[in-house]
Design an enzyme around this catalytic site. Structure first.
Site, PDB file in Angstrom:
ATOM      1  N   ASP A  98      10.941  -5.540  -4.476  1.00 21.52           N
ATOM      2  CA  ASP A  98       9.571  -5.104  -4.729  1.00 21.52           C
ATOM      3  C   ASP A  98       9.166  -5.578  -6.107  1.00 21.52           C
ATOM      4  O   ASP A  98      10.009  -6.016  -6.902  1.00 21.52           O
ATOM      5  CB  ASP A  98       9.437  -3.580  -4.613  1.00 21.52           C
ATOM      6  CG  ASP A  98       8.055  -3.157  -4.102  1.00 21.52           C
ATOM      7  OD1 ASP A  98       7.051  -3.557  -4.714  1.00 21.52           O
ATOM      8  OD2 ASP A  98       7.983  -2.425  -3.095  1.00 21.52           O
ATOM      9  N   ASP A 148       1.415  -5.046   3.360  1.00 21.65           N
ATOM     10  CA  ASP A 148      -0.042  -5.080   3.212  1.00 21.65           C
ATOM     11  C   ASP A 148      -0.647  -5.779   4.429  1.00 21.65           C
ATOM     12  O   ASP A 148      -0.294  -6.927   4.724  1.00 21.65           O
ATOM     13  CB  ASP A 148      -0.407  -5.843   1.936  1.00 21.65           C
ATOM     14  CG  ASP A 148      -1.854  -5.642   1.528  1.00 21.65           C
ATOM     15  OD1 ASP A 148      -2.718  -5.548   2.431  1.00 21.65           O
ATOM     16  OD2 ASP A 148      -2.135  -5.599   0.320  1.00 21.65           O
ATOM     17  N   LYS A 152      -9.052  -8.071   6.075  1.00 23.29           N
ATOM     18  CA  LYS A 152     -10.171  -9.008   6.191  1.00 23.29           C
ATOM     19  C   LYS A 152      -9.689 -10.337   6.761  1.00 23.29           C
ATOM     20  O   LYS A 152      -8.630 -10.838   6.379  1.00 23.29           O
ATOM     21  CB  LYS A 152     -10.826  -9.232   4.827  1.00 23.29           C
ATOM     22  CG  LYS A 152     -11.514  -7.998   4.261  1.00 23.29           C
ATOM     23  CD  LYS A 152     -12.173  -8.300   2.931  1.00 23.29           C
ATOM     24  CE  LYS A 152     -12.879  -7.069   2.366  1.00 23.29           C
ATOM     25  NZ  LYS A 152     -13.513  -7.333   1.052  1.00 23.29           N
ATOM     26  N   ASP A 184       1.264   0.302  10.623  1.00 29.16           N
ATOM     27  CA  ASP A 184       0.325   1.217  11.260  1.00 29.16           C
ATOM     28  C   ASP A 184      -1.044   0.562  11.407  1.00 29.16           C
ATOM     29  O   ASP A 184      -2.036   1.231  11.668  1.00 29.16           O
ATOM     30  CB  ASP A 184       0.209   2.528  10.467  1.00 29.16           C
ATOM     31  CG  ASP A 184      -0.443   2.349   9.107  1.00 29.16           C
ATOM     32  OD1 ASP A 184      -0.430   1.199   8.588  1.00 29.16           O
ATOM     33  OD2 ASP A 184      -0.956   3.328   8.553  1.00 29.16           O
ATOM     34  N   PHE A 222       3.849   8.029   3.306  1.00 30.70           N
ATOM     35  CA  PHE A 222       2.757   7.138   3.693  1.00 30.70           C
ATOM     36  C   PHE A 222       2.555   7.169   5.209  1.00 30.70           C
ATOM     37  O   PHE A 222       1.429   7.254   5.698  1.00 30.70           O
ATOM     38  CB  PHE A 222       3.090   5.719   3.228  1.00 30.70           C
ATOM     39  CG  PHE A 222       2.165   4.661   3.769  1.00 30.70           C
ATOM     40  CD1 PHE A 222       0.980   4.362   3.127  1.00 30.70           C
ATOM     41  CD2 PHE A 222       2.485   3.953   4.919  1.00 30.70           C
ATOM     42  CE1 PHE A 222       0.119   3.393   3.626  1.00 30.70           C
ATOM     43  CE2 PHE A 222       1.634   2.984   5.426  1.00 30.70           C
ATOM     44  CZ  PHE A 222       0.456   2.709   4.769  1.00 30.70           C
ATOM     45  N   GLU A 223       3.667   7.111   5.941  1.00 31.14           N
ATOM     46  CA  GLU A 223       3.578   7.104   7.393  1.00 31.14           C
ATOM     47  C   GLU A 223       3.051   8.428   7.934  1.00 31.14           C
ATOM     48  O   GLU A 223       2.223   8.459   8.847  1.00 31.14           O
ATOM     49  CB  GLU A 223       4.952   6.804   7.982  1.00 31.14           C
ATOM     50  CG  GLU A 223       4.968   6.628   9.485  1.00 31.14           C
ATOM     51  CD  GLU A 223       6.311   6.178  10.008  1.00 31.14           C
ATOM     52  OE1 GLU A 223       6.441   6.023  11.230  1.00 31.14           O
ATOM     53  OE2 GLU A 223       7.235   6.000   9.192  1.00 31.14           O
TER      54      GLU A 223
END
Length: 241
Positions: A98, A148, A152, A184, A222-223
């Site tokens: 990361d 990510d 768009k 997701d 987050f999930e």
């Protein structure tokens, strides 16, 4: 905050070239615990992705004198799920990549608190790691959880799971190694399924569809937040032939 012996802002330098990147390096604000973990543990558990070949036996020594099987995880966030997986499977080394300094510090703190010896925190561009730093057939798995989605259309080229990415990954995988992705974002899930299905040397463990979440992948904050909003989480598990 600068760390004289900690994660570098751009460890690969010119090796990053001018290609499109799927990430942005982020220093961010660190807590005192995260800062202390980097100061204490980076020299021992940190890995700079500078393009130099890695000695996985040195990074992940096994008690019998060999080395642990190694899985690369790209994008671990704050590291909670990574630490949980490392604790549940101490016989597997996790090279967690990361560029988010608070997350790096948090994972180091979690590893220290839990007495984990099978986690290494890698700083920098995962493409440099895959392209320049690992020998063929050296990995037992790849994990990419909630990358990510670049929603768009003009940014879809920045998505990590692309044919070119898998062309780097597949030769590094040992037979029966597992590529495990999760997202997701439904349109990205469909793209992942198409790209992984078309990749030479990889076979879908679930036939031609998505897989149920395996117990080995913990639910993250987050999930849970996404599920509470009605998001559908998709897992994909492909095996190296």
């Amino acid at each position: 905050m600068k760390f004289p012996a900690g994660p570098a802002p751009d460890p690969a330098g010119s090796r990053g070239e001018h290609r499109i990147r799927s990430f942005h390096a982020r220093r961010g604000r660190l807590t005192k615990a995260q800062e202390a973990a980097i100061d204490r543990h980076w020299a021992r558990w940190g890995v700079e992705l500078d393009g130099s070949p890695l000695d996985l036996a040195e990074l992940f020594p096994a008690p019998d004198g060999g080395r642990l099987p190694v899985v690369v995880e790209i994008g671990f966030g704050m590291g909670d799920a990574t630490a949980a997986m490392a604790a549940a499977d101490p016989g597997t080394g996790i090279l967690a990549v990361d560029v988010h300094t608070p997350g790096q510090g948090n994972l180091l703190a979690l590893a220290d608190r839990s007495g984990l010896t099978n986690v290494r925190v890698a700083n920098g561009d995962a493409i440099v790691l895959l392209r320049d730093m690992l020998p063929p057939a050296s990995l037992d798995g790849l994990r990419v959880y909630f990358p990510d989605p670049w929603p768009k259309a003009k940014h879809h080229k920045r998505r990590l799971i692309q044919p070119e990415f898998l062309a780097l990954v597949t030769p590094l995988l040992r037979p029966d190694a597992v590529v495990h992705c999760a997202t997701d974002w439904e349109p990205y899930a469909e793209q992942m399924l198409q790209v992984l299905t078309a990749a030479p040397g990889l076979v879908n463990r679930s036939g031609d569809t998505f897989a149920p979440r395996p117990p080995s992948r913990p639910l993250t904050k987050f999930e849970r937040a996404g599920l509470a909003k009605g998001h559908v989480v998709r897992d994909l598990l492909f095996v190296r032939t």
